[in-house]
Every structure is written in C-alpha cells, then in structure tokens.
Design an enzyme around this catalytic site. Structure first.
Site, short mmCIF file in Angstrom:
data_model
loop_
_atom_site.label_atom_id
_atom_site.label_comp_id
_atom_site.label_asym_id
_atom_site.label_seq_id
_atom_site.Cartn_x
_atom_site.Cartn_y
_atom_site.Cartn_z
N ASP A 129 0.84 -1.19 0.00
CA ASP A 129 0.00 0.00 0.00
C ASP A 129 0.88 1.25 0.00
O ASP A 129 2.04 1.20 0.43
CB ASP A 129 -0.87 0.03 1.26
CG ASP A 129 -1.81 -1.17 1.32
OD1 ASP A 129 -2.14 -1.71 0.24
OD2 ASP A 129 -2.20 -1.55 2.44
N1 URA Z 1 -0.93 -5.99 4.00
C1 URA Z 1 -1.51 -4.78 3.96
O1 URA Z 1 -2.56 -4.57 4.54
N2 URA Z 1 -0.90 -3.80 3.29
C2 URA Z 1 0.28 -3.97 2.67
O2 URA Z 1 0.80 -3.02 2.08
C3 URA Z 1 0.88 -5.24 2.69
C4 URA Z 1 0.24 -6.23 3.38
#
Ligand code: URA
Length: 261
Positions: A129
């Site tokens: 993310d």
């Molecule tokens: N899990 C998440 O919620 N976000 C990420 O970026 C990676 C794993």
C-alpha cells in the site's frame, strides 16, 4: 554519417529478448541506458559530446540506431554490452509511494525509484500500500512473479505493525488460528510482540491478499497505524535505506525460486 554494419540479420533468425519479443535494432541512447551506462537523457549527452562510438566511428546523432547483435558500441573507448539475463531486485519502498509502473496522478510511484531504462520489463512482484514501507521485489522474469504470487506458494512475508490498541492475548490467538476475512479465512499467522510495549507487533503471513495485514487486524477489532515489510522469504532489507534498491545475486533468486506451485 552512415554506420558500417557488417551484416543484416533477418527478423526470423533473431533470438528472443526474454520479454516476449526479439532482439532488434534500437536507438543508441536506449542501448546505452539498457547497458547501464547512464539514463537515456545522460546517454544523449555522452553522444553529443562525441564520447560514443559504434564500430569505431563516433556517433552523435540522436536518431542513430544500433543492432545489438552486430554492432560494437563503446563509451570513451570501452565496449559496453546489453544485459540479457533476467534481473531481480529489491527496493526499500518509502512511505507515500504508489506501487505502480504507470503514473496516474502527480503522486510518486515506484517506477521512479527503480532502473527501468536499464531493465525494461521490470515489474513489481505483488504490491505494498502507499502508506506501507519496506521490502518490495521487482523482476524482469515474468515467471518468477507468477510463481511467487501463486496462492500455493506460501512465501512467508514478515511485517512490523504498529497498532492503535494493544494486542490482546485473545487477538493474538485469533490471528494464529486464522481470522475470518470477507473473502474467506486467512491462513494462520505467526505473531509476536516486537518491542517493549504491546502495540508494536511482528506478524508473518503466507498469503498476499489485498490489504491482507490491515484487514486481519481489523478482524480482531484493532487497527494498523503503520506497516513495514521487513522480509520476503529469506530476503531482508539489510543496509538499504528508503528509496534505495539492490540487485539480488543468483543464490538469492534461486532460493526464492524453490517455490514451484
Ligand atoms: N498488507 C496490507 O494490509 N498492506 C500492505 O501493504 C501489505 C500487506
């Protein structure tokens, strides 16, 4: 000035470029960037400065093309070669950078941080993310990504999660058993405290679903405020700083490739 070319190779007889096409003639500045000499723009400067030769002749015209199978390209008298093996690298993704190779807005993207000129076809293996930091793999080898992202591959990925509320014993047990998510149950995770307090947690998951870790903590009534990926399989960030990348050595790629779904 026309370049001396020793021979022409028909398209059908050209080798595959490993990216779904064939090795074909390309602009000299593209060749230099792909050979790792410099970015395309900086390579153009080298050309106009008269520092680049093709088959022994200085070539400064920006439209000039070279055939990687035939022409001998040199910079300051030293021959340069195209990279033809697949390349895999890790990036320390900084906060606020979007995992995409194509800009959709003015926001920074991971493509700005990895050497796409040198390694065309580089793509991220999975995604983090925008607000997640840490280890993100890239490769020019499409099969590696398919293998590692396959649900049956189970590569362990370890994250440090800083939580809004303390992790309770009951919450930790639920994560270890496998919490229910809206797209099906999560596989059991490994969970431990990672600091003195009870809000910094190290969690290892073997899946890579959308917002996986955040949704797992949400499922136990908590919330992730900060998320950082420490490791992917046996790979760790080591000395890399946010925004830096390094190529993996053969043994590291081989260790990753053991997963064959
Ligand atoms: N899990 C998440 O919620 N976000 C990420 O970026 C990676 C794993």
């Amino acid at each position: 000035m026309p370049m001396d070319r020793k021979k022409e190779i028909p398209y059908d007889e050209r080798p595959d470029d490993g990216r779904g096409g064939k090795v074909v003639p390309m602009r000299l500045q593209k060749y230099l960037a792909r050979a790792g000499v410099a970015s395309r723009r900086a390579s153009e400067n080298l050309m106009t400065a008269g520092r680049v030769t093709v088959n022994g002749q200085v070539v400064s015209e920006l439209g000039a093309k070279v055939d990687p199978l035939v022409d001998v390209v040199a910079v300051d008298g030293r021959q340069v070669y195209l990279e033809d093996r697949p390349v895999t690298l890790m990036l320390y993704k900084p906060e606020g950078v979007i995992t995409t190779m194509k800009a959709q807005s003015a926001r920074p993207i991971v493509a700005d941080l990895v050497p796409v000129d040198r390694y065309p076809g580089l793509y991220p293996i999975g995604r983090l993310d925008a607000d997640t930091t840490g280890l993100l793999l890239f490769s020019t080898d499409g099969q590696l990504g398919n293998r590692l992202l396959h649900p049956s591959c189970h590569v362990p990925k370890t994250y440090l999660a800083y939580l809004r509320d303390p992790l309770t014993t009951r919450g930790a047990e639920a994560l270890r058993a496998g919490v229910e998510l809206d797209d099906g149950p999560a596989q059991p995770a490994e969970v431990e405290f990672a600091g003195k307090g009870d809000r910094l947690v190290r969690i290892t998951v073997r899946e890579g679903r959308y917002h996986q870790v955040k949704r797992m903590f949400k499922a136990i009534g908590n919330r992730v405020l900060n998320l950082h990926r420490e490791s992917f399989g046996s790979l760790v960030l080591g000395d890399l700083k946010p925004g830096e990348w390094r190529e993996l050595v053969d043994d590291e790629v081989e260790a990753l490739g053991h997963c064959k779904p």
